[in-house]
Design an enzyme around this catalytic site. Structure first.
Site, short mmCIF file in Angstrom:
data_model
loop_
_atom_site.label_atom_id
_atom_site.label_comp_id
_atom_site.label_asym_id
_atom_site.label_seq_id
_atom_site.Cartn_x
_atom_site.Cartn_y
_atom_site.Cartn_z
N LYS A 68 0.82 -1.23 0.00
CA LYS A 68 0.00 0.00 0.00
C LYS A 68 0.84 1.27 0.00
CE LYS A 68 -4.19 -2.04 1.55
NZ LYS A 68 -5.26 -2.19 2.50
N GLY A 129 -0.03 -0.01 6.08
CA GLY A 129 -0.84 0.76 5.14
C GLY A 129 -2.28 0.95 5.61
P1 NAP Z 1 0.97 -3.97 6.18
O1 NAP Z 1 1.11 -2.66 5.52
O2 NAP Z 1 1.86 -5.10 5.78
O3 NAP Z 1 1.09 -3.72 7.78
C1 NAP Z 1 0.99 -4.79 8.66
C2 NAP Z 1 1.09 -4.30 10.08
O4 NAP Z 1 0.91 -5.42 10.94
C3 NAP Z 1 2.45 -3.72 10.43
O5 NAP Z 1 2.25 -2.69 11.39
C4 NAP Z 1 3.20 -4.91 11.03
O6 NAP Z 1 4.13 -4.54 12.00
C5 NAP Z 1 2.08 -5.62 11.74
N1 NAP Z 1 2.35 -7.06 11.81
C6 NAP Z 1 2.40 -7.94 10.79
N2 NAP Z 1 2.67 -9.17 11.25
C7 NAP Z 1 2.81 -9.06 12.58
C8 NAP Z 1 3.10 -9.99 13.61
N3 NAP Z 1 3.30 -11.28 13.36
N4 NAP Z 1 3.17 -9.53 14.89
C9 NAP Z 1 2.98 -8.22 15.16
N5 NAP Z 1 2.70 -7.30 14.22
C10 NAP Z 1 2.62 -7.72 12.95
O7 NAP Z 1 -0.52 -4.55 6.01
P2 NAP Z 1 -1.88 -3.73 5.83
O8 NAP Z 1 -2.14 -3.54 4.40
O9 NAP Z 1 -1.82 -2.57 6.74
O10 NAP Z 1 -2.96 -4.80 6.35
C11 NAP Z 1 -3.07 -5.14 7.72
C12 NAP Z 1 -4.26 -6.06 7.94
O11 NAP Z 1 -5.47 -5.37 7.65
C13 NAP Z 1 -4.28 -7.31 7.04
O12 NAP Z 1 -4.76 -8.41 7.76
C14 NAP Z 1 -5.26 -6.97 5.96
O13 NAP Z 1 -5.89 -8.10 5.39
C15 NAP Z 1 -6.26 -6.15 6.77
N6 NAP Z 1 -7.03 -5.24 5.90
C16 NAP Z 1 -8.38 -5.44 5.82
C17 NAP Z 1 -9.14 -4.61 5.04
C18 NAP Z 1 -10.62 -4.82 4.97
O14 NAP Z 1 -11.23 -4.35 4.00
N7 NAP Z 1 -11.21 -5.46 5.95
C19 NAP Z 1 -8.54 -3.59 4.29
C20 NAP Z 1 -7.17 -3.41 4.42
C21 NAP Z 1 -6.42 -4.25 5.21
P3 NAP Z 1 5.60 -4.01 11.62
O15 NAP Z 1 5.46 -2.53 11.43
O16 NAP Z 1 6.41 -4.38 12.81
O17 NAP Z 1 6.02 -4.74 10.37
#
Ligand code: NAP
Length: 269
Positions: A68, A129
């Site tokens: 993102k 993101g």
């Molecule tokens: P991203 O940019 O990859 O960010 C992931 C975040 O989660 C980061 O802050 C990361 O921490 C943290 N994280 C990942 N694995 C972890 C772990 N094992 N332990 C602790 N922290 C962890 O992903 P994103 O796009 O923001 O998405 C995040 C989640 O939201 C996903 O599950 C996605 O499917 C969901 N989402 C849902 C919707 C919806 O429409 N419902 C829309 C968007 C996203 P670090 O900073 O330490 O790497």
């Protein structure tokens, strides 16, 4: 029916095992009479993926983890709101010009529409993101934002941009937190048995929103529900953001019957 005139759309991410975007988009295209088909494209390099979008002239691209923010430098234009969030979840290809948008914000508004936020304490877990869109929305609603994230400097970046403060687990256990939001993939399929707040004692007065939409009932939501808290599944947001993507792409107006249709579709799994 797929023909030579069918527009190819895409969802990009890495890995891409959890995405229900193709299923939802393809059903919406059919329902709305849009001659398009969405396919998943997954690889480590976002640069290569964006190159593919240009080469294949892909019309709409849904962008998911972890691209993102990483996708932004490869695009031609960024919508103002997405620029403020510094995150895109949608790319629209208009005659070869790729513009990045963020419809996560529409999904978040949809999920939190009945939750009072002004002057309320809100915990945001995660700083990727999707968390940026959540923080942007919370700031616009004048909530008091508290952050927790595995990598601290990423949470500091959110504090700098959207205000609020970082708190420890100890501080969290002592304060009245009205709303708790998970914006990490913890609890997502296939590792469904884990929670980002496994030791936390949830309260009856709280609202807990998990952005994870697969499964619908995450471990976090199960914990919160057990304590009597109100829970909101990521499915609500998923539908809201996808409808806005289709609206941006096709100009077709979303309405409540389409929303119900999408909800029923996702309920089926
Ligand atoms: P991203 O940019 O990859 O960010 C992931 C975040 O989660 C980061 O802050 C990361 O921490 C943290 N994280 C990942 N694995 C972890 C772990 N094992 N332990 C602790 N922290 C962890 O992903 P994103 O796009 O923001 O998405 C995040 C989640 O939201 C996903 O599950 C996605 O499917 C969901 N989402 C849902 C919707 C919806 O429409 N419902 C829309 C968007 C996203 P670090 O900073 O330490 O790497």
């Amino acid at each position: 029916m797929i023909s030579s005139r069918t527009q190819l759309n895409a969802v990009i991410g890495y890995p891409l095992t959890h995405s229900k975007s193709p299923a939802l988009h393809n059903a919406l295209y059919k329902k709305l009479g849009i001659n398009a088909i969405m396919r998943a494209f997954s690889q480590k390099s976002v640069a290569r993926l964006i190159n593919k979008i240009r080469k294949l002239n892909i019309g709409l691209t849904a962008v998911t983890m972890p691209f993102k923010q990483a996708a932004i430098p490869y695009l031609d234009k960024i919508d103002r709101q997405a620029r403020t969030m510094d995150a895109v979840n949608t790319i629209i290809n208009n005659h070869g010009i790729l513009t990045g948008f963020n419809t996560d914000i529409d999904g978040i508004a949809c999920a939190l529409k009945n939750v009072p936020l002004k002057s309320k304490n809100v915990l945001l877990v995660g700083a990727g993101g999707a968390a940026r869109a959540v923080a942007y929305y919370l700031k616009s609603k004048e909530a008091k934002i508290f952050y927790q994230n595995r990598t601290k400097y990423k949470a500091y970046a959110l504090v700098k941009k959207f205000g609020g403060k970082i708190i420890s687990a100890k501080e969290l256990s002592k304060m009245k937190m009205h709303v708790i939001i998970n914006a990490t993939p913890i609890g997502m399929t296939p590792k469904t048995g884990v929670s980002p707040l496994s030791k936390y004692k949830f309260k009856k007065y709280q609202v807990v929103f998990d952005l994870v939409y697969n499964p619908r009932q995450t471990q976090l939501l199960k914990q919160a529900k057990k304590a009597g808290a109100k829970t909101i599944s990521g499915v609500e947001m998923f539908i809201g953001q996808a409808l806005k993507q289709v609206e941006l792409y096709s100009g077709k107006i979303k309405n409540n019957s389409i929303k119900t249709f999408a909800g029923k579709l996702l309920a089926k799994g």
